[in-house]
Design a protein around this motif. Structure first.
Motif: not given
Length: 419
Positions: A212-223, A175-188
């Motif tokens: 909002x389109x969503x992405x998830x990036x665990x940096x290869x931490x999973x089997x 909410x903070x980032x979208x409110x300040x910058x207006x982003x229309x997608x989210x990556x975690x």
């Protein structure tokens, strides 16, 4: 137009305690600012990593470029190859994937290529985007890049971003980032907590931001098995799943068994990786990064190749300053195949920069392409001096998220896969 001088300046700026699969960001992020000066009085800017080993290679390369013509791209590349040498291959930074000799050369070459493009644009009175083929979009959309994070570095006051250690904290961060910058997608950035908790976080973000389109990036931490389980659990929720498992072979095992495309900036990081990844169907989205793909021109060539094989494109980010943001924006604005919002760490820098304010800004989550000649940004020399002094005093010389985390949690391991 000949290269008369090259200035290489290491800088440090404050970085929040952002958690990831390798550990946690240290209090200081490092970058290197490159200024290429010509015999006609024009100066071009480039930016790259700040780790000591890489900084040494950049300084060696800088000395080898004196007297070369800024228009002789191939000669400059050959000089960088010679300066790096034939035997060096280990040159890594953070979580940017496997090290190869070509990737090392490309990482050293990139800031000089960007600086020379900046000079060429200034000489022609045209923005860099025009040197890359011209604009296909007037503004480049970026995503809200979310991190689990501590309230502040241990022993220091809480920072302006606050803590985000659970789904509610991440929703508030978004909410903070979208409110300040207006982003229309989210990556975690995932790979921090057990996958079931990160699934809960993504579902909480979906509920809070249904459009909002969503992405998830665990940096290869999973089997492989865990990656498949998470992918299926988030069917219809994720735009793409980024680097769930380590390596091309593991990604290829996951890809046909999950409903969303797999993206990478870790298993495919240099051209030699592409044939195997394409043959095995390992990825559906490649995250370009001109810092290690060899600059803007080579990145545009990679984009064309990926399009030929049906691989979609976004853009990777690491802690960076405004010279990099400008270069990323020019590249993305000239690349039709970049159809996913790009990553950026800019909000996490909280206004710290080495470029003069005004040329770069976010409007509805996108950065309008600077319309001045070259990159369209100018160096703030006072800010550069302050950040260089911070580099000299901060004591950090190479990014090491793992050791920093282990100083607070000795049991922490960055092994992959972790789950």
């Amino acid at each position: 137009m000949l290269i008369r001088d090259v200035h290489v300046t290491p800088v440090a700026f404050r970085d929040p305690p952002l958690l990831n699969a390798a550990g946690v960001h240290e209090p200081w992020a490092l970058r290197t600012i490159v200024e290429v000066v010509t015999d006609e009085g024009l100066t071009g800017l480039g930016e790259t990593y700040g780790d000591l080993d890489h900084l040494g290679k950049v300084r060696d390369a800088a000395r080898s470029l004196i007297g070369l013509d800024v228009y002789h791209h191939n000669a400059i590349y050959a000089a960088v190859i010679a300066s790096v040498g034939a035997d060096v291959v280990v040159d890594r930074h953070g979580l940017t994937g496997a090290a190869t000799h070509e990737k090392t050369v490309d990482r050293v070459f990139s800031p000089f290529e960007v600086a020379c493009l900046d000079i060429k644009g200034k000489a022609a009175g045209r923005p860099v985007v025009d040197l890359l083929g011209g604009k296909v979009r007037d503004a480049v959309p970026y995503s809200a890049y979310l991190f689990y994070k501590w309230a502040g570095h241990p022993g220091e006051p809480e920072d302006s971003f606050g803590a985000a250690l659970d789904p509610a904290g991440l929703v508030e961060q978004a909410r903070m980032f979208i409110g300040k910058y207006g982003f229309r997608s989210i990556k975690l950035k995932g790979g921090v907590y057990p996958p079931v908790e990160e699934i809960e976080a993504i579902l909480a973000l979906r509920e809070a931001f249904p459009e909002h389109p969503l992405r998830l990036d665990p940096n290869a931490a999973w089997s492989v098995d865990t990656s498949i389980e998470v992918g299926r659990a988030l069917d219809g929720v994720l735009e793409y799943l980024e680097d769930p498992a380590p390596g091309i072979e593991n990604m290829a095992s996951v890809a046909p068994l999950v409903p969303m495309p797999l993206a990478t900036n870790m298993c495919v990081v240099t051209p030699e990786h592409l044939p195997t990844a394409i043959q095995q169907g390992a990825i559906g989205v490649l995250l370009l990064d001109h810092h290690y793909w060899g600059g803007l021109l080579k990145s545009s060539h990679i984009a064309t190749l990926c399009s030929t094989f049906g691989i979609e494109l976004s853009m990777h980010s690491n802690s960076h300053l405004g010279i990099s943001l400008a270069a990323m924006t020019h590249l993305a604005a000239a690349t039709p195949a970049i159809t996913h919002d790009c990553d950026t760490h800019t909000p996490w820098q909280d206004g710290q920069d080495v470029v003069a304010p005004g040329a770069l800004r976010f409007v509805d989550g996108a950065v309008p392409v600077p319309d001045g000649p070259g990159l369209g940004v100018e160096l703030d020399r006072d800010a550069l001096a302050v950040m260089n002094e911070q580099y000299e005093k901060c004591g950090v010389r190479s990014r090491d998220d793992t050791t920093y985390m282990q100083s607070f949690d000795p049991s922490f391991s960055a092994r992959r896969p972790r789950w």
